[in-house]
Scaffold this motif. Structure first.
Motif, PDB file in Angstrom:
ATOM      1  N   LYS A 162       0.852  -1.193   0.000  1.00  0.00           N
ATOM      2  CA  LYS A 162       0.000   0.000   0.000  1.00  0.00           C
ATOM      3  C   LYS A 162       0.881   1.233   0.000  1.00  0.00           C
ATOM      4  O   LYS A 162       1.456   1.596   1.034  1.00  0.00           O
ATOM      5  N   ALA A 163       0.998   1.892  -1.135  1.00  0.00           N
ATOM      6  CA  ALA A 163       1.872   3.062  -1.277  1.00  0.00           C
ATOM      7  C   ALA A 163       1.140   4.320  -0.830  1.00  0.00           C
ATOM      8  O   ALA A 163       0.710   5.150  -1.634  1.00  0.00           O
ATOM      9  N   ASN A 164       0.985   4.463   0.490  1.00  0.00           N
ATOM     10  CA  ASN A 164       0.274   5.602   1.057  1.00  0.00           C
ATOM     11  C   ASN A 164       0.999   6.041   2.323  1.00  0.00           C
ATOM     12  O   ASN A 164       1.310   5.220   3.191  1.00  0.00           O
ATOM     13  N   TYR A 165       1.242   7.358   2.443  1.00  0.00           N
ATOM     14  CA  TYR A 165       1.976   7.871   3.596  1.00  0.00           C
ATOM     15  C   TYR A 165       1.225   7.668   4.913  1.00  0.00           C
ATOM     16  O   TYR A 165       1.837   7.682   5.984  1.00  0.00           O
ATOM     17  N   VAL A 166      -0.099   7.462   4.833  1.00  0.00           N
ATOM     18  CA  VAL A 166      -0.885   7.219   6.041  1.00  0.00           C
ATOM     19  C   VAL A 166      -0.426   5.939   6.731  1.00  0.00           C
ATOM     20  O   VAL A 166      -0.617   5.755   7.931  1.00  0.00           O
TER      21      VAL A 166
END
Length: 240
Positions: A162-166
């Protein structure tokens, strides 16, 4: 691969994160120097030996590396860097090897930055970088490097899932919960599961105790699982 990564290292986008990381390492080095010189009243070779141990056995550095590789890999994915490599003719198996290469390079650079931080602070505490280097244990350095490799591998695996900063927040929460749960089981029920949790198991590498065959098997198992997940993720991922 080396030329490609050298261009990334020289880019301005890495200056600010690297500067922040160096400041964090300087803070850790300051705390270690203060603890050794002011509280334990160490100086010279004795202080250098103490600092060398603190520098190679710090779990906080691994946490910094986890965040670094997580945000760095997410940035490369979201910017289309990996897709560009594929468009230029790279095969996905080359991309897999390249991500492993990146982890190895940045683990080494982090250890180098850590040494620089301790070297700068040592000049103010009656010791010097040469004494730090001489009193550093090669086995401890290798153990720290292998520990960082596993932590970096975990970070890259998560970023490809999951390429998400969250994702940084739940990873940090899990880091705290794993340590808290292990401490709770140890104190309340006298159960030691430190060798079975992923992060706690990898941290056993930098402990002063010799690893048992069971611990080596568990660490090897997690490492193999991370590598396989990364490989299959890269094979199936639709890069943007």
């Amino acid at each position: 691969m080396f030329r490609t990564e050298l261009k990334l290292i020289k880019s301005r986008k890495l200056i600010i994160p690297a500067s922040i990381l160096l400041l964090a390492l300087l803070f850790l080095a300051f705390f270690a120097c203060w603890s050794g010189a002011d509280k334990k009243q160490l100086e010279g070779v004795a202080l250098a030996s103490f600092l060398a141990i603190r520098a190679t056995q710090s779990g906080t550095i691994a946490l910094f590396f986890l965040f670094w590789m997580l945000q760095f890999s997410i940035q490369l994915q979201n910017s289309g860097f990996y897709k560009m490599l594929l468009l230029f003719g790279w095969q996905r198996k080359q991309l897999f090897l390249y991500t492993i290469f990146q982890i190895a390079i940045y683990a080494f650079l982090l250890m180098l930055l850590n040494f620089v931080a301790f070297s700068l602070l040592s000049l103010f505490y009656n010791t010097n970088p040469l004494q730090l280097l001489v009193n550093s244990n090669i086995n401890a350095l290798l153990s720290q490097y292998f520990h960082l490799l596993i932590i970096g591998l975990l970070a890259v695996v998560l970023s490809f899932l999951k390429a998400n900063y969250v994702l940084i927040l739940p990873v940090f929460i899990y880091w705290i919960l794993e340590g808290w749960l292990n401490s709770l089981l140890n104190k309340k029920f006298e159960l030691d599961f430190s060798g079975f949790f992923p992060l706690q198991a990898s941290r056993q590498i930098i402990s002063e105790n010799l690893l048992s065959p069971m611990q080596i098997a568990i660490i090897g198992f997690y490492t193999l699982v991370f590598i396989l997940i990364l490989h299959f993720s890269i094979q199936k991922k639709m890069f943007v």
